[in-house]
Design a protein around this motif. Structure first.
Motif, short mmCIF file in Angstrom:
data_model
loop_
_atom_site.label_atom_id
_atom_site.label_comp_id
_atom_site.label_asym_id
_atom_site.label_seq_id
_atom_site.Cartn_x
_atom_site.Cartn_y
_atom_site.Cartn_z
N ASP A 48 75.31 20.40 28.93
CA ASP A 48 74.32 19.40 28.50
C ASP A 48 73.78 19.73 27.11
O ASP A 48 73.63 18.84 26.26
CB ASP A 48 73.17 19.33 29.51
N VAL A 49 73.48 21.00 26.89
CA VAL A 49 72.95 21.42 25.58
C VAL A 49 73.97 21.15 24.49
O VAL A 49 73.65 20.61 23.42
CB VAL A 49 72.56 22.92 25.59
N MET A 50 75.23 21.51 24.74
CA MET A 50 76.27 21.34 23.72
C MET A 50 76.56 19.86 23.48
O MET A 50 76.85 19.45 22.34
CB MET A 50 77.55 22.07 24.13
N ASP A 51 76.50 19.03 24.53
CA ASP A 51 76.70 17.59 24.35
C ASP A 51 75.64 17.00 23.43
O ASP A 51 75.95 16.21 22.53
CB ASP A 51 76.67 16.88 25.71
N PHE A 53 73.82 18.69 21.24
CA PHE A 53 74.01 19.29 19.92
C PHE A 53 75.10 18.55 19.14
O PHE A 53 74.92 18.20 17.97
CB PHE A 53 74.37 20.77 20.06
N ASN A 54 76.23 18.31 19.78
CA ASN A 54 77.34 17.61 19.12
C ASN A 54 76.96 16.18 18.76
O ASN A 54 77.34 15.66 17.70
CB ASN A 54 78.58 17.62 20.02
N GLU A 55 76.21 15.53 19.64
CA GLU A 55 75.75 14.16 19.38
C GLU A 55 74.85 14.11 18.15
O GLU A 55 74.99 13.23 17.29
CB GLU A 55 75.02 13.63 20.61
N LEU A 56 73.92 15.06 18.05
CA LEU A 56 73.01 15.11 16.89
C LEU A 56 73.76 15.43 15.61
O LEU A 56 73.44 14.91 14.53
CB LEU A 56 71.91 16.14 17.14
N GLU A 57 74.78 16.29 15.71
CA GLU A 57 75.59 16.62 14.55
C GLU A 57 76.32 15.38 14.02
O GLU A 57 76.39 15.13 12.82
CB GLU A 57 76.61 17.72 14.90
N ILE A 58 76.88 14.61 14.96
CA ILE A 58 77.59 13.38 14.59
C ILE A 58 76.62 12.39 13.94
O ILE A 58 76.94 11.76 12.92
CB ILE A 58 78.26 12.75 15.84
#
Length: 648
Positions: A48-51, A53-58
């Motif tokens: 959940d944390v990595m999802d 994080f990746n969403e915010l990066e995108i």
């Protein structure tokens, strides 16, 4: 993972938001044995944390794109950032959908914030369309109505905005393929069977407006320069020291702008930065101990108006308006915002207002709102759309009760705004009529028609040079530049036409002149060209072959002058290049264009006082003497084949 590891990917505020409020990050209690080793007793699910994080990066990658070409932004986002791919068996769906998106983006005329929002919606719609075609393993035009409803228009988790986009897409698709389907004998989905619940308007939507007294109270509160200047400067100093601040300067500027302009939130926050080097303002220290004078205040308002003369959401030209009574307050707030912007960072967006909130949103619980309204009426609740709706309603009352125009002039006076209004009756005291006109309608008109009516309306006598003297002075002002055959004689002919109009105005009784002045002030006498009004409205154009700039019955505004000056300067720069290396025919064409520009420019400047003429040269960005020398250096006179005359 523990909170300490999670903080490597998300800051504490974001982690708390997505785990406690948003619930997108699942948590579990840490085992008792390892709790002493952790900052928090909770453990966070790594996936959940990595999802998140990746969403915010995108999202950060998307936000960094230059929005000057929305179609390119969409394609880059889809292909490189979000990495969305249609299945190999749906090549036609991809082509049809991308053509639809391109047309929608080309046709849109929005500010940066709305454009970004639309592109994101189209990206997510692309993802949904890819999933739908992949699930059924067929092209979109092979879908049945039930397929479309089940996968794209029915699910509650799909936002209404996306469903509206899909409805438009399928409507256009059905129209394009209907004839082809008849020829091939294939059956298309039934357009009438598509779900339409998402198209229903929200009948509970608040359409109330403020009482006139509430508007008046807010106006006087926001116009208290001494009170707000001190608070705004102190708040900026807290910001400079790295302490918690409320962005008071941005809130003050936002409110002042909305008091005169019925704009939505997205338009107001896009007010452009200003150049303070053109004023006496040096820094916060100077501003704290000095008041901005009329010249500097007017200069700041003009800068913003020049750069923001379009309603970006509708794409229709509309004057940015700050009334004379609010100019000093607006200029002070804008100057503080600009100084704060420069101090914060040179890489900040070149905009004055910055609430430092997500997407520059403003809620009643946010500090800018709370601090600004802390000492205002306790039961008052400010809403941007409500105030904008109020201004439009006030305009309607002024127009219908005091000006009595027809439908066309009402549309013209409202600036073609399509903002919803209300049928609630608004009572405006007669003694506040002139005050309200100044707050709602642009008064940046030029020409002696408006000046003469103003003298009658306000009972003033203005020391103005006689029109004939100004025309005779053209040769002295411009020397050889305007001694070209035809110009001065045409201006003389135009002057004679104007004299007849002035005589009729001077012969009007006071009530007639005041009524006419009010109609002009309210933009209720539209002409055949943008930025002009017609004294003969609504009886039709008396000089159909002339442009409004050459008509004795026209009343132009500031934007009309800008167009005349911009056209002239554009052709001057073109002429410079053509006279260096152009062909003979090119020199003849540009010389004739330049000659027509000079004729309109001459007709314009003969209506101005010396002070007004200086403002024209501010638009050109060079002083009068240099302009005349510059113009005189062009050998265009020998190529002129056009001889100007006044058309009927």
């Amino acid at each position: 993972m523990g909170s300490q590891e999670a903080y490597q990917y998300l800051n504490p505020k974001s982690l708390s938001h997505y785990s406690n409020k948003n619930k997108r990050i699942k948590t579990t209690d840490a085992p008792v044995l390892i709790r002493p080793l952790l900052i928090s007793e909770k453990l966070f699910f790594r996936k959940d944390v990595m999802d998140i994080f990746n969403e915010l990066e995108i999202n950060n990658q998307f936000d960094s794109l230059d929005l000057s070409n929305p179609v390119d932004v969409f394609e880059i986002a889809v292909n490189q950032i979000y990495k969305l791919k249609f299945e190999p068996f749906t090549p036609h769906t991809k082509k049809i959908w991308f053509n639809f998106v391109k047309n929608k983006l080309y046709e849109s005329n929005m500010d940066e914030g709305h454009t970004k929002s639309l592109i994101k919606q189209l990206i997510y719609c692309t993802e949904l369309l890819i999933k739908a075609t992949a699930k059924l393993e067929k092209e979109i035009f092979s879908f049945y109505s039930n397929d479309i409803n089940h996968l794209l228009l029915g699910p509650k988790e799909i936002p209404k905005a996306y469903k509206k986009i899909f409805t438009l897409f399928f409507t256009e698709l059905h129209s394009q393929l209907q004839e082809l389907a008849k020829l091939s004998g294939k059956k298309l989905f039934n357009l009438d069977n598509l779900l339409t619940n998402h198209l229903k308007s929200d009948s509970k939507r608040n359409k109330t407006i403020y009482k006139f007294q509430d508007y008046l109270d807010l106006y006087h509160y926001a116009n208290d320069i001494k009170f707000h200047k001190s608070k705004a400067i102190n708040d900026v100093r807290l910001n400079i020291k790295g302490k918690s601040c409320s962005r008071y300067d941005s809130m003050w500027l936002f409110i002042i702008t909305n008091l005169n302009n019925p704009w939505n939130h997205g338009d107001i926050i896009n007010l452009p930065s200003i150049d303070l080097s053109m004023t006496k303002i040096t820094d916060l220290e100077w501003l704290e101990h000095n008041e901005i004078d009329y010249e500097d205040a007017h200069s700041i308002v003009k800068q913003v108006g020049d750069l923001d003369s379009k309603r970006l959401k509708t794409g229709i030209q509309q004057n940015f308006l700050i009334s004379p009574e609010l100019e000093q307050a607006f200029a002070t707030a804008a100057a503080i915002c600009e100084l704060r912007r420069q101090i914060e960072s040179s890489v900040q967006p070149l905009k004055l207002i910055d609430f430092k909130t997500t997407s520059q949103k403003l809620k009643h619980t946010h500090r800018p709102y709370v601090e600004f309204f802390r000492e205002f009426k306790p039961n008052f609740r400010y809403e941007n759309l409500k105030l904008s709706r109020t201004l439009i309603s006030f305009k309607n009352v002024v127009l219908t009760e005091f000006v009595e125009p027809d439908d066309e002039s009402i549309k013209h006076a409202r600036g073609h705004s399509n903002l919803e209004t209300t049928n609630i009756y608004v009572q405006i005291p007669d003694e506040h009529l002139d005050f309200l006109c100044k707050q709602l309608f642009s008064r940046n008109f030029f020409g002696n028609i408006y000046y003469k009516l103003s003298e009658i309306f306000y009972g003033e006598t203005k020391d103005r040079t006689e029109q004939t003297k100004r025309i005779m002075g053209l040769k002295d002002q411009f020397g050889k530049v305007l001694r070209v055959e035809g110009i001065v004689s045409v201006i003389n002919d135009l002057s004679n036409d104007r004299k007849t109009v002035y005589e009729k105005i001077n012969g009007m009784d006071t009530d007639t002149a005041k009524s006419l002045h009010l109609r002009i002030s309210c933009n209720a006498m539209p002409a055949k060209e943008e930025n002009y009004q017609c004294l003969n409205y609504p009886n039709g154009c008396l000089y159909p072959s002339r442009s409004c700039s050459m008509c004795p019955l026209s009343i132009g505004n500031y934007l009309a002058v800008m167009k005349i000056v911009n056209d002239l300067m554009s052709n001057i720069y073109k002429a410079l290049n053509i006279f260096k290396s152009g062909k003979e025919q090119e020199k003849i064409v540009i010389s004739n264009h330049l000659h027509q520009n000079l004729l309109k420019f001459s007709a314009c400047v003969t209506q101005f006082t010396d002070k007004d003429i200086n403002e024209i040269y501010d638009l050109i960005s060079i002083d009068r003497d240099n302009f005349i020398t510059f113009l005189a250096s062009l050998p265009y006179e020998q190529y002129i084949t056009y001889r100007p005359r006044l058309e009927v």
